[in-house]
Design a protein around this motif. Structure first.
Motif, PDB file in Angstrom:
ATOM      1  N   GLU A  56       0.830  -1.205   0.000  1.00 17.68           N
ATOM      2  CA  GLU A  56       0.000   0.000   0.000  1.00 17.68           C
ATOM      3  C   GLU A  56       0.865   1.256   0.000  1.00 17.68           C
ATOM      4  O   GLU A  56       0.521   2.260  -0.628  1.00 17.68           O
ATOM      5  N   GLY A  74       2.616   1.539  -3.608  1.00 19.66           N
ATOM      6  CA  GLY A  74       1.713   1.544  -4.751  1.00 19.66           C
ATOM      7  C   GLY A  74       1.607   0.230  -5.488  1.00 19.66           C
ATOM      8  O   GLY A  74       0.771   0.083  -6.393  1.00 19.66           O
ATOM      9  N   SER A  75       2.418  -0.763  -5.132  1.00 20.78           N
ATOM     10  CA  SER A  75       2.333  -2.057  -5.821  1.00 20.78           C
ATOM     11  C   SER A  75       1.054  -2.810  -5.471  1.00 20.78           C
ATOM     12  O   SER A  75       0.742  -3.826  -6.094  1.00 20.78           O
ATOM     13  N   VAL A 100      -1.813  -1.906  -6.198  1.00 19.76           N
ATOM     14  CA  VAL A 100      -2.707  -1.831  -7.355  1.00 19.76           C
ATOM     15  C   VAL A 100      -2.487  -3.037  -8.261  1.00 19.76           C
ATOM     16  O   VAL A 100      -3.431  -3.716  -8.663  1.00 19.76           O
ATOM     17  N   ARG A 114      -6.138   2.513  -1.906  1.00 19.88           N
ATOM     18  CA  ARG A 114      -5.309   2.994  -3.001  1.00 19.88           C
ATOM     19  C   ARG A 114      -5.761   2.422  -4.340  1.00 19.88           C
ATOM     20  O   ARG A 114      -5.559   3.042  -5.394  1.00 19.88           O
ATOM     21  N   GLN A 115      -6.367   1.236  -4.312  1.00 25.12           N
ATOM     22  CA  GLN A 115      -6.896   0.674  -5.555  1.00 25.12           C
ATOM     23  C   GLN A 115      -8.050   1.513  -6.090  1.00 25.12           C
ATOM     24  O   GLN A 115      -8.244   1.614  -7.303  1.00 25.12           O
ATOM     25  N   TRP A 168      -8.371   4.804  -5.570  1.00 21.18           N
ATOM     26  CA  TRP A 168      -7.866   6.103  -6.011  1.00 21.18           C
ATOM     27  C   TRP A 168      -6.937   6.000  -7.221  1.00 21.18           C
ATOM     28  O   TRP A 168      -6.960   6.849  -8.099  1.00 21.18           O
ATOM     29  N   ASP A 169      -6.077   4.985  -7.231  1.00 23.19           N
ATOM     30  CA  ASP A 169      -5.009   4.924  -8.221  1.00 23.19           C
ATOM     31  C   ASP A 169      -5.317   4.033  -9.412  1.00 23.19           C
ATOM     32  O   ASP A 169      -4.442   3.802 -10.250  1.00 23.19           O
ATOM     33  N   SER A 170      -6.503   3.506  -9.492  1.00 25.33           N
ATOM     34  CA  SER A 170      -6.846   2.665 -10.643  1.00 25.33           C
ATOM     35  C   SER A 170      -8.334   2.818 -10.957  1.00 25.33           C
ATOM     36  O   SER A 170      -9.092   3.359 -10.154  1.00 25.33           O
ATOM     37  N   ASP A 171      -8.727   2.323 -12.091  1.00 21.54           N
ATOM     38  CA  ASP A 171     -10.139   2.314 -12.483  1.00 21.54           C
ATOM     39  C   ASP A 171     -10.752   1.034 -11.954  1.00 21.54           C
ATOM     40  O   ASP A 171     -10.892   0.038 -12.663  1.00 21.54           O
ATOM     41  N   ARG A 173     -14.811  10.491  -5.557  1.00 24.78           N
ATOM     42  CA  ARG A 173     -14.523   9.322  -6.389  1.00 24.78           C
ATOM     43  C   ARG A 173     -14.736   7.992  -5.667  1.00 24.78           C
ATOM     44  O   ARG A 173     -15.326   7.075  -6.244  1.00 24.78           O
TER      45      ARG A 173
END
Length: 685
Positions: A477, A480-481, A483, A519-520, A522-525, A559
């Motif tokens: 987390e 960022g890995s 995601v 983070r998934q 926020w940082d990905s669709d 979001r």
């Protein structure tokens, strides 16, 4: 050491006004004339230049005895020129005080080296100390050696001042980072450096071509004058801040004699300690009161640190090195440490000193500090290793709440190192597919039938073995890995759930629950990823449950809330994991697209009767109220960490829908889940 028989007694540079026997200049001239009755006019010119030269010089024989000396040398040494004749140059200039210098000097006398140069500290008869640069060079094609001596006291004083400025902080006047690391490296040396630095040999300084003159004087005089005029880089290199005295101001660095660093003589302990600290909240002082006030505060802090170091009586040298490393970072170096208790006492005194308010130009300020403390044996310790340990320990002190000192803990550091190793290997591990999924059943409390499974990721690390999620999910987390890893877990779990469904067509399909990090979202669709995976695997949306922690879901807006709503509209179930440990803002439950509450295991543990543990009526009341509230909102409730049949019975009685825990099953491989499905399948497939 092997040295020639001394030709004279007494000191070369007397400490008192002992009687001197000066020969008249006329007598010196007669002596010289007797030595060279057939001297040419050119030779006489060189001899005249020799005697009137302002450069202190002497002519030696191959044994190092003074044959002739000029007035400049007599004036430099504070004695008459005549008194220098027949004296040993080694005694005059203290060239035999250490083995290295003596052997180099003898090599120059024997023409084994083109030149010898060294710096010596001499005492003048008037009591003052002077620094002299001594050059010895054989005169080519003769049995004579030219000695030249240059007073470099002013140069060394200037070098000392410049070095002091370069190695001290202008704000606090403490030693700066450069001097600190120089002192640290010196303290960790296994042996002391040799005395009397010198240069020469191999023609390093003998590349010039000189005109030839009289055999006794010509070449040698020109050679000596030219070489002595060259500046001495050795003098600058040899000077060390280890010679600073109390006049240097706060944070002084007591001198170190020969043998320093061996840790075994003169009361040495062979250990070293370091207190590495920074001020808590110093940036706020700078930002609100300005840099001038900040500088005053730093100077005041430096004064208190120096008092703590100097007045503690910790070392035989009377104090420790206090340095400002930059910003609001300071270090106190403790050479010859007696153990961790000494460092702990020093750290406690520093904290107490800094907690007293500071009165600065009418402003009263209060600060605190966080201190990392390291103490260890000198042997095997490097400056880099010691500073890394100190920096790590300072970080621990801040993480533990600031305004405290923390001692370096090898076990805690090993855990940190392991964490760092995992951080470096995490992303490549995802690409190498070193991860596997295990599944833990979610069982209906009323009938004991498996309703679904939670997918739990494991890392098959090649070095550390199988790692549970709590060892690496936090790291994922942070960097960022998560995601990439979360996408792999989601796809693998959905593919497996679909495989079970196809392999057991007569059985009730199991839903699969997958953990999702904030983070998934926020940082990905996430919505697009879920839709794509469901389409790819053919799994029905209602058979997928996504778990988010309570702290991630509560207060969601923008979001995240839109993503959760879109997933819920798609038919995917949303569960709040570890419910009851976060915000517990029940008002959000009516507005969030949540389907399931997963009660934190801490509530369920209070239901145990076994092993003398009495159940908590309050826990049961809270859980029953939460279940009733959830049911009124149309939510189902899953209890985590169900370990005993007593817990299961009580949960069933108060209306809990499903349970998860070791009572039913530990996390298992997908093949074991397939066996469970087959066991309850109507056709036994």
């Amino acid at each position: 050491m092997d040295r020639p028989e001394r030709r004279t007694v007494g000191r070369a540079v007397p400490d008192d006004d002992t009687e001197r026997h000066d020969r008249p200049v006329a007598e010196q001239a007669d002596r010289t004339e007797q030595r060279a009755p057939h001297e040419t006019s050119e030779a006489r010119d060189y001899r005249a230049a020799f005697h009137v030269s302002r450069l202190a010089m002497a002519l030696l024989d191959r044994e190092g005895t003074v044959l002739d000396a000029n007035d400049a040398l007599g004036a430099l040494l504070g004695t008459g020129t005549g008194a220098l004749a027949d004296q040993a140059a080694a005694d005059l200039l203290d060239l035999a005080s250490d083995t290295r210098t003596w052997h180099a000097y003898r090599e120059a006398l024997d023409s084994l080296r083109a030149r010898f140069r060294c710096t010596r500290r001499l005492k003048h008869p008037d009591g003052r100390t002077l620094w002299a640069e001594v050059t010895v060079a054989p005169v080519p094609d003769t049995d004579r050696v030219l000695l030249s001596v240059t007073d470099i006291s002013d140069r060394r004083e200037l070098q000392a001042r410049l070095r002091h400025l370069q190695q001290h902080d202008p704000v606090t006047r403490l030693p700066n980072r450069t001097l600190f690391f120089e002192r640290l490296a010196a303290a960790l040396e296994s042996s002391a450096p040799g005395d009397g630095p010198f240069e020469g040999g191999g023609g390093t300084y003998g590349s010039r071509t000189y005109a030839t003159g009289a055999a006794a004087y010509g070449t040698g005089i020109a050679y000596g004058v030219a070489s002595a005029a060259a500046s001495s880089s050795a003098a600058a290199a040899s000077y060390s801040a280890r010679g600073h005295d109390r006049a240097s101001g706060p944070g002084r660095t007591p001198g170190r004699g020969p043998g320093r660093g061996n840790g075994r003589v003169d009361g040495r302990t062979g250990r070293i300690g370091l207190c590495y600290l920074d001020l808590d909240g110093f940036k706020a002082v700078n930002d609100t009161l300005g840099h001038r006030t900040g500088d005053r505060l730093l100077a005041a802090v430096a004064g208190r640190l120096t008092e703590c170091a100097d007045h503690g009586g910790y070392t035989r040298s009377g104090g420790h090195l206090v340095a400002r490393l930059g910003g609001d970072e300071f270090a106190i170096l403790v050479e010859d440490s007696t153990g961790t208790e000494q460092l702990a006492d020093l750290a406690r005194s520093v904290l107490a000193a800094l907690q007293r308010p500071f009165d600065l130009a009418g402003q009263r300020l209060s600060v605190s500090a966080s201190i990392g403390v390291v103490e260890r044996a000198v042997e095997g310790t490097t400056p880099t290793g010691l500073m890394q340990a100190a920096d790590t320990t300072l970080y621990w002190a801040k993480a533990d709440g600031k305004a405290r000192w923390t001692l370096f803990d090898p076990e805690r550091n090993a855990h940190r190192m392991t964490r760092q190793a995992l951080t470096s290997a995490l992303r490549p591990a995802v690409e190498r597919e070193e991860f596997v999924l295990q599944y833990q059943p979610l069982v209906g409390m009323a009938d004991g039938i498996v309703r679904g499974v939670e997918a739990l990721v494991r890392w098959n690390h090649p070095q550390f073995g199988t790692l549970s999620p709590n060892r690496f999910i936090g790291i994922a987390e942070e960097d960022g890995s998560i995601v990439q890893l979360g996408g792999w877990v989601l796809r693998t779990a959905c593919r497996q759930a679909r495989r079970w469904q196809l392999d057991h067509p007569g059985a009730q399909p199991l839903f699969v629950s997958v953990n999702v990090a904030v983070r998934q979202v926020w940082d990905s669709d996430l919505v697009g990823d879920v839709a794509g995976i469901l389409a790819e695997t053919g799994l029905s949306p209602h058979l997928l449950q996504l778990e988010l922690t309570e702290s991630a879901v509560m207060g969601s807006a923008g979001r995240p809330l839109q993503a959760l709503q879109a997933l819920s509209d798609m038919g995917v179930r949303i569960a709040i994991d570890d419910f009851g440990t976060g915000y517990s803002n029940l008002a959000y439950l009516s507005r969030l697209p949540v389907s399931v509450l997963k009660l934190d295991g801490s509530f369920v543990r209070g239901f145990r009767y076994d092993e003398g543990v009495h159940p908590s009526p309050a826990d049961e009341t809270i859980v029953e109220a939460l279940i009733q509230l959830a049911h009124r909102l149309g939510l189902t409730v899953t209890a985590e960490c169900v370990e005993t049949s007593g817990q299961a019975a009580r949960l069933q009685r108060i209306g809990c829908d499903t349970g998860q825990g070791w009572l039913f099953s530990r996390p298992v491989a997908p093949e074991r889940i397939a066996e469970m499905i087959a066991a309850v399948s109507p056709n036994g497939v």
